[in-house]
Scaffold this active site. Structure first.
Site, short mmCIF file in Angstrom:
data_model
loop_
_atom_site.label_atom_id
_atom_site.label_comp_id
_atom_site.label_asym_id
_atom_site.label_seq_id
_atom_site.Cartn_x
_atom_site.Cartn_y
_atom_site.Cartn_z
N PRO A 2 -3.46 5.14 0.66
CA PRO A 2 -4.91 5.26 0.48
C PRO A 2 -5.54 4.08 -0.23
CG PRO A 2 -3.73 6.73 -1.00
CD PRO A 2 -2.73 5.81 -0.43
N GLU A 3 -6.73 3.72 0.25
CA GLU A 3 -7.59 2.74 -0.42
C GLU A 3 -8.76 3.52 -1.03
OE1 GLU A 3 -8.23 -0.69 2.18
OE2 GLU A 3 -6.62 0.03 3.47
#
Length: 271
Positions: A2-3
């Site tokens: 995830p960003e």
DNA sequence: AGCGGAACCTGTCGGC
DNA sequence: TGCCGACAGGTTCCGC
């Protein structure tokens, strides 16, 4: 995995479901995730604490608990949280929090890269302390970013991935932001004009906001809320579009390696 | 000081 | 079908 948009999507989901719940018990199936305290300390400190808030710094999740305690989580590539109303057996569930109202919060991580820290002072934790502003912060502006990049010999793709310069951007959004900015991933910080730096700032804010609105991007495995996926995937313009036509100029999108990670770009649009 | 590459792990996919 | 290598939304560490 995830960003920023994915981490924030996860936080939003967690806040809807576990805020103000009390941690009644914790089951730890693998000790490796807990980094700065012993397993016993981890359990004893968290037991009977209330989850007051969940915040974010870069890609780190910061759980604010009662008694001035903070649990800091990084999901790395594959970390996920599942919420169940009863105890379930699930492959790769490694830390299970039993909450009040019989909610089970499970930390699941197939690649086992994630990290957990406990602290009373998050800003003094070295992992958090070095994390820079993210693009959604109003203080992430020309003055700030220009001062960080204008002397750099690193390519702009790597600069965008450097969490001590700008946080929250990862490998997918770095490519998308550079395409949106019409800037070549090979250009070094030094080579960027003031106008180009402005473009990158604007594109960062725009892309991350839009991605967040669509609950992030799912290419391989990102999910939140017990298997919901991100919808920004269908708006990606270069990532995973290798050899497909550029949506602006019809040139074939290229895929290369920078610092041994994939970069996607259009060499006609991005100069 | 700054870089590239390996390491940390498991899972999946494509090619032969 | 099966095996093998490449690759994966991240970060840190090590050696040059």
């Amino acid at each position: 995995m995830p960003e920023l948009p994915e981490v924030q999507t996860i936080i939003n989901y967690l806040k809807d479901n576990i805020l103000n719940q009390t941690i009644l018990d914790i089951e730890i199936k693998n000790h490796k995730f807990i980094k700065n305290v012993s397993t016993n300390e981890f359990i004893n400190n968290l037991k009977n604490k209330i989850i007051l808030d969940i915040d974010r710094k870069g890609k780190y999740l910061i759980f604010k608990l009662s008694n001035n305690l903070y649990m800091i989580v990084h999901l790395r590539m594959e970390g996920k949280f599942f919420i169940d109303n009863k105890k379930v057996e699930r492959k790769h569930d490694y830390i299970i929090f039993k909450l009040s109202n019989n909610i089970y919060l499970s930390y699941n991580d197939s690649r086992q890269f994630g990290t957990f820290h406990l602290t009373n002072e998050p800003n003094k934790l070295k992992e958090i302390n070095k994390i820079a502003l993210d693009p959604l912060n109003d203080n992430f502006d020309f003055h700030y970013f220009h001062s960080k990049v204008s002397k750099s010999n690193k390519n702009i793709k790597s600069i965008l991935l450097d969490q001590t310069i700008v946080s929250g951007i990862g490998n997918i959004y770095a490519s998308e932001i550079l395409f949106e900015s019409n800037i070549s991933p090979f250009k070094t910080g030094k080579q960027l004009s003031k106008k180009e730096i402005e473009h990158i700032i604007e594109a960062s804010k725009k892309i991350l906001k839009l991605a967040l609105k669509y609950n992030g991007t799912t290419i391989h495995t990102f999910s939140f809320g017990n298997n919901k996926t991100g919808d920004f995937t269908k708006y990606l313009k270069v990532v995973n579009r290798e050899n497909k036509n550029c949506l602006i100029c019809n040139t074939k999108i290229k895929r290369i390696k920078q610092q041994s990670r994939s970069t996607f770009y259009c060499d006609k649009c991005q100069k």
